[in-house]
Design a protein around this motif. Structure first.
Motif, PDB file in Angstrom:
ATOM      1  N   PRO A   1       0.842  -1.212   0.000  1.00  0.00           N
ATOM      2  CA  PRO A   1       0.000   0.000   0.000  1.00  0.00           C
ATOM      3  C   PRO A   1       0.871   1.254   0.000  1.00  0.00           C
ATOM      4  CG  PRO A   1      -0.622  -1.537   1.759  1.00  0.00           C
ATOM      5  CD  PRO A   1       0.707  -1.978   1.240  1.00  0.00           C
TER       6      PRO A   1
ATOM      7  N   VAL B   1     -10.929   7.065   3.313  1.00  0.00           N
ATOM      8  CA  VAL B   1      -9.677   7.024   2.563  1.00  0.00           C
ATOM      9  C   VAL B   1      -9.986   6.632   1.126  1.00  0.00           C
ATOM     10  CG1 VAL B   1      -9.204   4.634   3.305  1.00  0.00           C
ATOM     11  CG2 VAL B   1      -7.346   6.068   2.410  1.00  0.00           C
TER      12      VAL B   1
ATOM     13  N   TYR C   1      -4.893  -1.014   2.740  1.00  0.00           N
ATOM     14  CA  TYR C   1      -5.305  -0.031   3.740  1.00  0.00           C
ATOM     15  C   TYR C   1      -6.310  -0.633   4.715  1.00  0.00           C
ATOM     16  CZ  TYR C   1      -3.236   3.627   0.792  1.00  0.00           C
ATOM     17  OH  TYR C   1      -2.378   4.405   0.062  1.00  0.00           O
TER      18      TYR C   1
ATOM     19  N   VAL D   1      -0.921   7.581   5.597  1.00  0.00           N
ATOM     20  CA  VAL D   1      -2.384   7.468   5.555  1.00  0.00           C
ATOM     21  C   VAL D   1      -2.932   7.136   6.940  1.00  0.00           C
ATOM     22  CG1 VAL D   1      -4.295   6.034   4.711  1.00  0.00           C
ATOM     23  CG2 VAL D   1      -2.601   6.936   3.110  1.00  0.00           C
TER      24      VAL D   1
ATOM     25  N   ASP E   1     -13.158   2.700   3.407  1.00  0.00           N
ATOM     26  CA  ASP E   1     -12.094   2.554   2.420  1.00  0.00           C
ATOM     27  C   ASP E   1     -12.787   2.511   1.064  1.00  0.00           C
ATOM     28  OD1 ASP E   1     -10.058   1.887   0.729  1.00  0.00           O
ATOM     29  OD2 ASP E   1      -9.344   0.161   1.879  1.00  0.00           O
TER      30      ASP E   1
ATOM     31  N   LEU F   1       1.407   4.129   3.278  1.00  0.00           N
ATOM     32  CA  LEU F   1       0.579   3.499   4.313  1.00  0.00           C
ATOM     33  C   LEU F   1       0.725   4.182   5.669  1.00  0.00           C
ATOM     34  CD1 LEU F   1      -1.320   1.306   5.312  1.00  0.00           C
ATOM     35  CD2 LEU F   1       0.668  -0.196   5.603  1.00  0.00           C
TER      36      LEU F   1
ATOM     37  N   ASP G   1      -7.899   5.918  -2.593  1.00  0.00           N
ATOM     38  CA  ASP G   1      -6.616   5.681  -3.261  1.00  0.00           C
ATOM     39  C   ASP G   1      -6.929   5.602  -4.750  1.00  0.00           C
ATOM     40  OD1 ASP G   1      -4.084   4.972  -3.949  1.00  0.00           O
ATOM     41  OD2 ASP G   1      -4.044   3.091  -2.841  1.00  0.00           O
TER      42      ASP G   1
END
Length: 338
Positions: free
Chosen positions: A20, A104, A48, A26, A40, A23, A106
């Motif tokens: 990740p 979060v 994550y 985050v 997520d 990480l 990504d």
């Protein structure tokens, strides 16, 4: 984990596939703890989510790729009721959770998708010209073989920042009359043959076109903008937002959103009836990028940037989608993915 958008698909391997990106940073931004619920929005390979679960928080994990959801079922079973997987676009996250302590995101294509030739996301290996994260709807082959040259040029120019966009679009329009593009290597080789490749070129000539097609097919910029608005609606006061991007277009959207939402403004004295605008977020530092150790271990992380913000008590705003400055691209009907 997300792959860097600018990477040459011929050059990247699979060694970094389950790492990740950013990480530790985050987790610092999210600060998950027992009793909290974290969304997520881009589950991917679960990097994550696994780390958040290890901190004791519960997770609602979203991914529109059915393969990612299927691969995550074992983790869901192991989590003892603290993980719920949802197959859906992350722009709909507010439809799957009423409130959250953290969100979060990504952004981009996952390494899992990029490394599977049959998904058609890259030309590192030959595969169908597909690129659909949800495995449904408009494919890259549909776009390449049916859109007008002018529309293709706009897509390649805006989303791929390809300086030869017009030339490549006209070549595609001419070539497809003889034989439609159906395979990734066919399109990549046609672009390389037409444009050429200099000895100092760091990336394959088709890289930016493939990036542009993927972003367009999956409406990635629109999805990101809608997801940020959805996160604003579900985050509790004090809730944390963390977004990792890999491309300047994505980072610009996130930066604009956080800047806009972090600024309070009052109505003009010349317009006494204008509504007062209050800040719905406060910035949590500037853009964070990976250190040398991380990029050395995971080259796909080198273009990553993390931006974070903390939700205030102000109610979510409405009706200002225009703040994102999204490019005007060909309009297509996109069937729902729910």
């Amino acid at each position: 984990m997300m792959a860097g958008h600018g990477d040459d698909p011929h050059a990247v391997g699979g060694l970094a596939r389950h790492i990740p990106v950013l990480l530790a940073e985050v987790l610092d931004a999210l600060a998950p703890r027992a009793g909290e619920t974290i969304v997520d929005g881009t589950f991917g390979a679960g990097g994550y989510t696994s780390a958040i679960l290890d901190r004791g928080a519960s997770v609602v994990a979203i991914d529109r790729d059915p393969d990612a959801i299927a691969a995550g079922r074992a983790l869901e079973q192991q989590a003892g009721g603290r993980l719920r997987l949802v197959q859906a676009p992350f722009s709909t996250l507010d439809e799957h959770v009423e409130s959250a302590d953290g969100v979060v995101l990504d952004i981009g294509v996952s390494s899992m998708q990029l490394d599977q030739g049959e998904r058609g996301f890259s030309f590192r290996s030959d595969g169908p010209l597909d690129m659909r994260m949800a495995q449904a709807g408009l494919s890259a082959a549909d776009v390449v073989n049916s859109f007008k040259a002018g529309d293709l040029a706009r897509i390649f120019g805006f989303l791929g920042e390809e300086r030869h966009a017009g030339r490549i679009a006209r070549m595609i329009e001419s070539r497809r009359e003889k034989k439609p593009f159906e395979r990734t290597l066919d399109l990549a080789d046609a672009i390389e043959t037409h444009i050429g490749r200099g000895p100092k070129d760091k990336i394959h000539p088709a890289t930016r076109v493939f990036q542009a097609l993927r972003i367009f097919v999956n409406d990635e910029l629109g999805e990101l903008a809608r997801a940020l608005l959805a996160a604003e609606r579900v985050l509790k006061p004090g809730g944390r937002l963390a977004v990792v991007t890999f491309h300047s277009l994505e980072d610009r959207i996130v930066k604009r959103f956080i800047a806009d939402r972090s600024e309070a403004a009052s109505g003009s004295r010349h317009m006494p009836d204008a509504p007062v605008r209050v800040a719905t977020f406060r910035k949590a530092g500037g853009g964070v990028t990976p250190g040398e150790a991380e990029t050395a271990a995971n080259p796909r992380a080198r273009s990553a940037r993390l931006r974070a913000a903390i939700r205030t008590e102000a109610p979510a705003r409405t009706g200002d989608f225009s703040i994102f400055g999204l490019p005007k691209l060909p309009a297509v009907e996109r069937p729902g993915e729910r």
